[in-house]
Structure formats: C-alpha cells, structure tokens
Design a protein around this motif. Structure first.
Motif, mmCIF file in Angstrom:
data_model
loop_
_atom_site.group_PDB
_atom_site.id
_atom_site.type_symbol
_atom_site.label_atom_id
_atom_site.label_comp_id
_atom_site.label_asym_id
_atom_site.label_seq_id
_atom_site.Cartn_x
_atom_site.Cartn_y
_atom_site.Cartn_z
ATOM 1 N N VAL A 29 0.845 -1.261 0.011
ATOM 2 C CA VAL A 29 0.084 -0.091 -0.018
ATOM 3 C C VAL A 29 0.910 1.081 0.156
ATOM 4 O O VAL A 29 1.564 1.449 0.810
ATOM 5 C CB VAL A 29 -0.895 0.218 1.205
ATOM 6 N N LYS A 30 0.661 2.129 -0.943
ATOM 7 C CA LYS A 30 1.430 3.420 -1.367
ATOM 8 C C LYS A 30 0.695 4.622 -1.342
ATOM 9 O O LYS A 30 -0.363 4.792 -1.635
ATOM 10 C CB LYS A 30 2.153 3.259 -2.347
ATOM 11 N N VAL A 31 1.162 5.499 -0.160
ATOM 12 C CA VAL A 31 0.185 6.734 0.096
ATOM 13 C C VAL A 31 1.223 7.919 -0.608
ATOM 14 O O VAL A 31 2.483 7.960 -0.519
ATOM 15 C CB VAL A 31 -0.017 7.026 1.475
ATOM 16 N N ILE A 74 -3.990 6.802 -2.756
ATOM 17 C CA ILE A 74 -3.697 5.548 -2.305
ATOM 18 C C ILE A 74 -3.565 4.495 -3.275
ATOM 19 O O ILE A 74 -4.707 4.152 -3.837
ATOM 20 C CB ILE A 74 -4.641 5.039 -0.808
ATOM 21 N N ASP A 75 -2.510 3.756 -3.439
ATOM 22 C CA ASP A 75 -2.354 2.578 -4.334
ATOM 23 C C ASP A 75 -2.187 1.278 -3.685
ATOM 24 O O ASP A 75 -1.262 1.387 -2.732
ATOM 25 C CB ASP A 75 -1.251 2.868 -5.578
ATOM 26 N N ALA A 76 -2.840 0.211 -3.877
ATOM 27 C CA ALA A 76 -2.941 -0.852 -3.263
ATOM 28 C C ALA A 76 -2.617 -2.115 -4.213
ATOM 29 O O ALA A 76 -3.478 -2.364 -5.148
ATOM 30 C CB ALA A 76 -3.842 -0.957 -2.494
ATOM 31 N N LEU A 82 -3.230 -7.017 -10.378
ATOM 32 C CA LEU A 82 -4.328 -6.571 -9.883
ATOM 33 C C LEU A 82 -3.885 -5.512 -9.051
ATOM 34 O O LEU A 82 -3.398 -5.585 -8.137
ATOM 35 C CB LEU A 82 -5.360 -7.207 -9.509
ATOM 36 N N SER A 83 -4.635 -4.029 -9.051
ATOM 37 C CA SER A 83 -4.224 -3.131 -8.164
ATOM 38 C C SER A 83 -5.379 -2.128 -7.973
ATOM 39 O O SER A 83 -6.338 -2.157 -8.659
ATOM 40 C CB SER A 83 -2.964 -2.285 -8.465
ATOM 41 N N LEU A 84 -5.281 -1.282 -6.713
ATOM 42 C CA LEU A 84 -6.460 -0.497 -6.609
ATOM 43 C C LEU A 84 -5.901 0.936 -6.481
ATOM 44 O O LEU A 84 -4.953 1.025 -5.810
ATOM 45 C CB LEU A 84 -7.335 -1.101 -5.443
ATOM 46 N N THR A 85 -6.680 1.723 -6.811
ATOM 47 C CA THR A 85 -6.226 3.229 -6.546
ATOM 48 C C THR A 85 -7.542 4.073 -6.351
ATOM 49 O O THR A 85 -8.443 4.168 -6.832
ATOM 50 C CB THR A 85 -5.781 3.774 -8.109
ATOM 51 N N GLY A 86 -7.483 4.911 -5.312
ATOM 52 C CA GLY A 86 -8.251 5.991 -4.907
ATOM 53 C C GLY A 86 -7.597 7.227 -4.666
ATOM 54 O O GLY A 86 -6.308 7.404 -4.384
#
Lengths: 346, 135
Positions: A29-31, A74-76, A82-86
């Motif tokens: 997880v990267k902020v 935030i990148d997870a 597969l990754s998630l970004t918000g």
C-alpha cells in the motif's frame, strides 16, 4: 476552514518532503499526494477571476481559493496483475468553500506488459494534460489554459478504460478507449455526460508527444431544478508537447460541438529551461458563445527537492464577461491577473 | 626524495581536484534474455514508458541517481519527478522501487529476472549482468 487549509497547504511540503524519501519499496500500500498553495489576485473588482468549475473567484484582494488544492492518493497492490487506486482532492468548487471530491477510484488489471484495463472512476482524459491538470507540479504553467480547459471541466469518468501501448521502432503509440458517465457540478448547474465514448491516440518519439482525442456523449444540463433536453455533444482535440534541449513547447487545439455555437479553443506555450528556472510565455484563445483571449508570462523555479515555486501574470481580454464570474454591469476587460504558487508532491 | 615528494603532492592535488566520478553501469539479472541495451531503451524503463522490466532506483540523495538520469535521459531530478507525477497521479504507474544503495540494487536484480537497476562499475559482480555502460 477558510484559513486552516491554505496554512496546511503551505506547511505540507516541509512536513512531507522526508516522507517521499522513506517510501518502502516492498509496501503493498502506497500513499502519495500533491498540492498547490497559491495566492491569486486581479486589478479589478468588477468581475471575479476563477477556474472553470468555480463559483467564486479573485478580485483585487489576493485569494487562496482559485489555484490552491491538495490531493491524496492511495495505491494498493493486490497481486502481480491487480491493483486498486483511490484519489481525493480538496479545492474550491461550485460553492465558494473548500470541498473534497473523489477523483479516482478504480481497480486496474494489467493484462500484459502493453495492455491495462481499469474499472471504476477513471480519469476523463479529454485534453493533453486533463488527467493531471490538478497536479501543479506536473505542469509548466501555473494553471491550464482557461480558454481550452473550460470547454470540458469534468475530471473523471465512471465506467472503464483500456490502455494499449505498442512500440513502433523507437516511437510508441498508446491507444486509450474509455466508456462511461461523467458529472461535473458548476456554479448553479450540473453537467452530466452519459454514454460517453472516449478515444485517444498518443504518439511519443523521444522528446516529442502528439495526441489526438475524440469524445462523444449525450449531455444533460441541469440549471437549478430545470433539466434541459439531452443534447448530442462532441469534443475533438489535437495536442503537441516537446521538451527538447531545454526548450519546452506545449500546444492544443480543441473543438466542442453540440451546445450553443461551436466553440473552438487553442493555446501555445513556449519556454526555455535555464537550470532550475523555466520562464515561459503563452497565448490562448476561445471563440463561440463565450469568447476570451489571454496572454501569460510566468516562471517555474524548481527551488526544492519535491516542490517548485511559480509566478504568473495573465492579461485576459474577455468578450463581454468571457469566463469571468459575477461580472458587474459595464464590466469590460482587459484584466490583469497575478498569481504566485508553491507546488509539491510527496 | 625531492621528486618523490613532489609527485606525492601532485597526486594529492589531482586527487582532490578531480571530482569523484562514478562510472554508472546498468545491470539486469544474469538469466535475463537481453545482452545489451541502448540508452533510449534503458531510459524508457526508468521514465515509466515501458512496463516490460521493473526499474530499481537508488536513493534520492545518492549522487549516482542524479548522474544516471542526466546521462541516460538528460534530465534533472526535478524533471524526472515531474514526469513521474504525471503517471502516478493519473493511476497509470507507480514510482520505481527505491532501495538503499548499489548492494541492494544487486540483491533486487539477482532476485528478479525482470528487474533492471544501475550501480557503480566497482560494485559489479557475478550476481548481475551489465547491459549498458554510461559514457
């Protein structure tokens, strides 16, 4: 609220410049974040100068709200593919107070080294720099050309996009296709694009970038409680960017059809980098129901490790009120706009 | 005696006068199919223009990092960061992995056949394969 945020914006770069360096590479997880702390003022109180989606604006009293913002992302990473970004941005919008918007929220699947599919809230990439127009640090100018970027103020699209990259010799061609729905709240009205289809083709060759884009959609405009009939709209854009031997050039030509008179906008910006200092000049023009011209001169100074300082003066010549807000009867341009900003990333 | 001390002094002056110039080499896993790369090919991985290999970065404070980007991409650290912020904040890519130094770059490259990194030539050993030497 009004004073706290600008203070926070100015203190943040100092607090976070160490955080960037401490990024743990193994983290799933990267902020990260970006922001701009700015003061904007003009030489008249007969009308307010604002960015396209804003209700308020600046007069002779310097205001922080026009060009300041702060974004957090935030990148997870879920697994190899597969990754998630918000992403959320705090800025002044359709009301004259700071508010937060969710600009990105998607799941990304990397199908192969060259193909990626994203589903959720993705950027609405209508212009050359539209998907990072809020990231001051990524741009040379203090703000994108109003004459061009006012045509589509929407940042994001709820739907899906596909990004396909091919190498052709020493160049690369990226094809982006997107489909979805996009809503932008403006002063007193809401613009919604449904059935929006986006096609962008980007050719990159060394320091040169050429971009062609086409968007088609059905637009619904709500003014207060009145919903105007759906309209077929289209948007066509051609852009060019170059960063070659310290010479920096960026230019776009855009046509928006379907609402009122066809509007056409263009701007050309040129600059030259002397070490950490990059002075630039830009001219922009918008024709159609709303018409305006702007000459800008400014400088970007990469003063710190992850932050720059910018100063820009615009000479804006509107036809009637142009893109200005709350114009008093008898308001006439030209208007001189000054702004100073600190952009940072972490 | 006189000559010896003179040459010693000369060497000392030259040693101080010459900047400590690192020779930057680009390395991949010994099992990677690539044998050599052009400057442009190396640059595309470190500027986020290709996802085929995984770039490993040196710390932001390391002089070799600034030298590498200057020689390979002709870009200053702030230009590189501005380029990456375009990719990061549109959700297109994430920043390259950053590790502690040349030894950690070698470890990361040795562990991953798709990793690419840069180190000082003096740090090269059998755990990595040199595919590009910066002029």
């Amino acid at each position: 609220m009004k004073t706290i945020i600008p203070v926070a914006l100015l203190v943040l770069p100092l607090a976070v410049s160490t955080a960037w360096a401490q990024d743990d590479a193994t983290q799933a997880v990267k902020v990260s974040g970006f922001g701009t702390g700015a003061l904007t003022w003009t030489n008249t109180n007969d009308a307010l100068f604002a960015r396209p989606y804003q209700a308020g604006g600046a007069g002779t009293k310097p205001r922080t709200g026009v060009d300041s913002n702060v974004g957090l992302q935030i990148d997870a990473r879920i697994n190899d593919w597969l990754s998630l970004t918000g992403q959320g941005i705090v800025r002044k919008l359709e009301t004259d107070a700071y508010g937060a918007t969710g600009t990105l929220a998607f799941a990304k699947a990397r199908v192969s080294d060259t193909l990626a599919v994203r589903v959720g809230r993705v950027p609405l990439a209508a212009f050359l720099v539209s998907d990072y127009r809020n990231v001051g640090y990524a741009n040379t100018m203090l703000r994108p050309s109003q004459e061009v970027y006012a045509q589509v103020p929407n940042d994001s699209l709820d739907g899906a996009d596909v990004d396909w990259r091919q190498d052709v010799g020493s160049s690369s061609v990226t094809t982006q296709i997107a489909y979805g729905r996009s809503t932008a709240k403006l002063a007193g009205q809401t613009v919604t694009f449904t059935n929006a289809r986006v096609l962008n083709v980007i050719l990159e060759q060394g320091p040169f970038t050429v971009r062609l884009g086409r968007d088609d959609a059905r637009m619904v405009l709500e003014q207060g409680r009145v919903e105007l009939p759906k309209l077929k709209v289209s948007f066509t854009a051609a852009g060019f960017a170059m960063d070659w031997n310290n010479a920096v050039v960026q230019s776009e030509y855009t046509i928006a059809r379907g609402f009122g008179a066809t509007s056409r906008g263009w701007y050309a910006m040129g600059g030259y980098r002397f070490g950490k200092v990059l002075p630039f000049f830009s001219h922009g023009k918008l024709t159609g129901d709303v018409a305006q011209r702007t000459d800008s001169i400014g400088v970007r100074w990469d003063a710190f490790r992850s932050a720059d300082i910018k100063f820009q003066v615009d000479r804006v010549k509107p036809e009637g009120a142009g893109l200005f807000n709350q114009a008093k009867p008898g308001f006439r341009g030209p208007v001189t706009v000054g702004a100073v900003a600190v952009d940072f990333v972490f | 005696m006189h000559n010896m001390s003179l040459s010693f002094v000369l060497a000392a002056i030259l040693g101080i006068g010459l900047p400590a110039r690192a020779e930057v080499v680009v390395v991949v896993n010994p099992n990677a199919p690539e044998a050599a790369m052009t400057k442009e090919e190396v640059a595309q991985y470190f500027l986020g223009k290709s996802g085929a290999l995984v770039p490993i970065d040196q710390p932001e404070s390391a002089p070799i990092r600034a030298e590498f980007y200057k020689k390979v991409a002709d870009k200053d650290p702030s230009q590189v960061k501005a380029l990456w912020s375009k990719l990061v904040f549109t959700g297109r890519a994430t920043m390259p992995k950053e590790v502690g130094g040349s030894a950690d770059v070698k470890k990361a490259v040795a562990a991953n056949p798709k990793a690419i990194g840069y180190i000082d030539r003096s740090a090269v050993d059998a755990t990595v394969k040199v595919i590009y030497t910066a002029p």
